[in-house]
Design a protein around this motif. Structure first.
Motif, PDB file in Angstrom:
ATOM      1  N   TRP A  99     -76.726-103.774 -44.412  1.00  9.09           N
ATOM      2  CA  TRP A  99     -75.910-103.228 -43.332  1.00  9.09           C
ATOM      3  C   TRP A  99     -75.788-101.712 -43.406  1.00  9.09           C
ATOM      4  O   TRP A  99     -75.797-101.015 -42.383  1.00  9.09           O
ATOM      5  N   GLU A 100     -75.688-101.193 -44.608  1.00 12.16           N
ATOM      6  CA  GLU A 100     -75.625 -99.735 -44.752  1.00 12.16           C
ATOM      7  C   GLU A 100     -76.907 -99.092 -44.228  1.00 12.16           C
ATOM      8  O   GLU A 100     -76.875 -98.026 -43.601  1.00 12.16           O
ATOM      9  N   THR A 101     -78.028 -99.749 -44.469  1.00 14.63           N
ATOM     10  CA  THR A 101     -79.325 -99.211 -44.049  1.00 14.63           C
ATOM     11  C   THR A 101     -79.478 -99.226 -42.532  1.00 14.63           C
ATOM     12  O   THR A 101     -79.805 -98.213 -41.910  1.00 14.63           O
ATOM     13  N   ILE A 102     -79.238-100.384 -41.910  1.00 13.97           N
ATOM     14  CA  ILE A 102     -79.486-100.487 -40.462  1.00 13.97           C
ATOM     15  C   ILE A 102     -78.418 -99.743 -39.657  1.00 13.97           C
ATOM     16  O   ILE A 102     -78.706 -99.228 -38.577  1.00 13.97           O
ATOM     17  N   LYS A 103     -77.200 -99.679 -40.174  1.00 11.63           N
ATOM     18  CA  LYS A 103     -76.160 -98.927 -39.454  1.00 11.63           C
ATOM     19  C   LYS A 103     -76.454 -97.428 -39.454  1.00 11.63           C
ATOM     20  O   LYS A 103     -76.014 -96.708 -38.556  1.00 11.63           O
ATOM     21  N   TRP A 113     -84.776-101.880 -42.333  1.00 11.96           N
ATOM     22  CA  TRP A 113     -84.580-102.591 -43.600  1.00 11.96           C
ATOM     23  C   TRP A 113     -85.603-103.708 -43.711  1.00 11.96           C
ATOM     24  O   TRP A 113     -85.893-104.405 -42.735  1.00 11.96           O
ATOM     25  N   ARG A 114     -86.139-103.894 -44.917  1.00 13.14           N
ATOM     26  CA  ARG A 114     -87.122-104.954 -45.114  1.00 13.14           C
ATOM     27  C   ARG A 114     -86.980-105.547 -46.507  1.00 13.14           C
ATOM     28  O   ARG A 114     -86.811-104.823 -47.491  1.00 13.14           O
ATOM     29  N   SER A 115     -87.070-106.876 -46.585  1.00 13.14           N
ATOM     30  CA  SER A 115     -87.021-107.552 -47.878  1.00 13.14           C
ATOM     31  C   SER A 115     -87.403-109.012 -47.700  1.00 13.14           C
ATOM     32  O   SER A 115     -87.460-109.526 -46.578  1.00 13.14           O
ATOM     33  N   CYS A 119     -88.172-114.513 -34.499  1.00 12.42           N
ATOM     34  CA  CYS A 119     -87.468-113.350 -33.963  1.00 12.42           C
ATOM     35  C   CYS A 119     -86.021-113.686 -33.623  1.00 12.42           C
ATOM     36  O   CYS A 119     -85.691-114.802 -33.233  1.00 12.42           O
ATOM     37  N   SER A 120     -85.169-112.676 -33.761  1.00 14.59           N
ATOM     38  CA  SER A 120     -83.791-112.786 -33.299  1.00 14.59           C
ATOM     39  C   SER A 120     -83.290-111.388 -32.977  1.00 14.59           C
ATOM     40  O   SER A 120     -83.811-110.391 -33.470  1.00 14.59           O
ATOM     41  N   VAL A 121     -82.263-111.348 -32.140  1.00 14.27           N
ATOM     42  CA  VAL A 121     -81.609-110.090 -31.783  1.00 14.27           C
ATOM     43  C   VAL A 121     -80.108-110.297 -31.931  1.00 14.27           C
ATOM     44  O   VAL A 121     -79.580-111.346 -31.527  1.00 14.27           O
ATOM     45  N   THR A 122     -79.441-109.319 -32.529  1.00 15.83           N
ATOM     46  CA  THR A 122     -77.983-109.396 -32.646  1.00 15.83           C
ATOM     47  C   THR A 122     -77.357-108.186 -31.963  1.00 15.83           C
ATOM     48  O   THR A 122     -78.013-107.155 -31.746  1.00 15.83           O
ATOM     49  N   ASP A 123     -76.072-108.312 -31.639  1.00 15.71           N
ATOM     50  CA  ASP A 123     -75.334-107.163 -31.130  1.00 15.71           C
ATOM     51  C   ASP A 123     -74.939-106.280 -32.309  1.00 15.71           C
ATOM     52  O   ASP A 123     -75.225-106.622 -33.475  1.00 15.71           O
ATOM     53  N   PRO A 124     -74.294-105.140 -32.092  1.00 13.42           N
ATOM     54  CA  PRO A 124     -73.960-104.233 -33.192  1.00 13.42           C
ATOM     55  C   PRO A 124     -73.067-104.853 -34.266  1.00 13.42           C
ATOM     56  O   PRO A 124     -73.038-104.384 -35.401  1.00 13.42           O
TER      57      PRO A 124
END
Length: 222
Positions: A81-85, A90-92, A32-37
């Motif tokens: 990035w286009e998907t999550i923004k 997003w999954r792959s 797991c990881s978390v990022t800022d925007p």
């Protein structure tokens, strides 16, 4: 359908305990990881450190390019990035590179986290190792390639002589007077040769269907 929540009155304390239990389960079984925007890493669990071979201090503040293997085209990450923004998940499968230079494959899912106003505040990434699956896929590809080599040999060693036989048979039937017995033998030879030629064509078509679509498209674009 009734759920666990339907059977009791849930307090804030209960919910926090439940969320804590979920986090512990996830941390034990997933990366797991978390990022800022902006994509900067603000949290990683122990399994992320373990598989990437980076310390938590080395990862925090970086983006995920720190484990980029340069295997995937930049267009994939642009699509990511286009998907999550846009607020979508997003999954792959992603091939990454550890600090020591070794590679590892992950089934990666990235989920945007929104605040009460619908603004994306974080991106949560959940990943599971899939090296064994990828190894099996590569072994299957190699197996198919070896079969294709065999097919090429069959095509070269069989179809060319078969076409010559069919040509000779055609000449015999058209230009030489044969008795009934010889004519029947020649006809049977023609049928057998034609059947063998058809079989090699079907084998070629079957092998083509076994190949992954990505490899077929790559060959056709050359």
């Amino acid at each position: 359908m009734r759920t666990w929540f339907d059977n009791r009155s849930i307090t804030k304390k209960d919910l926090l305990q439940l969320l804590k239990a979920y986090k512990e389960i996830i941390d034990l079984n997933a990366i797991c990881s978390v990022t800022d925007p902006e994509g900067k890493i603000i949290y990683v669990n122990d399994k992320f450190c373990e598989i990437s071979k980076y310390s938590r201090e080395e990862l925090l503040g970086q983006d995920h390019r720190i484990v980029n293997s340069n295997y995937h085209p930049s267009s994939m990450f642009k699509e990511l990035w286009e998907t999550i923004k846009s607020g979508k998940v997003w999954r792959s499968d992603v091939k990454s590179k550890a600090k020591d230079g070794t590679f590892f494959w992950l089934d990666s899912t990235i989920v945007p986290i929104h605040d009460e106003n619908g603004v994306i505040t974080e991106y949560f990434s959940l990943r599971t190792p899939i090296d064994d699956r990828k190894r099996i896929e590569e072994e299957q590809k190699e197996y198919v390639k070896n079969l294709e080599k065999m097919l090429f040999m069959v095509s070269h060693e069989v179809r060319h002589p078969v076409s010559q036989i069919l040509g000779i048979v055609q000449i015999l039937q058209e230009h030489i007077n044969l008795d009934a017995e010889s004519s029947e033998l020649i006809s049977n030879l023609k049928i057998s040769a034609a059947d063998l030629d058809l079989f090699t064509k079907k084998l070629s078509s079957f092998m083509h269907e076994l190949r992954p679509e990505s490899e077929i498209s790559s060959d056709e674009s050359k």
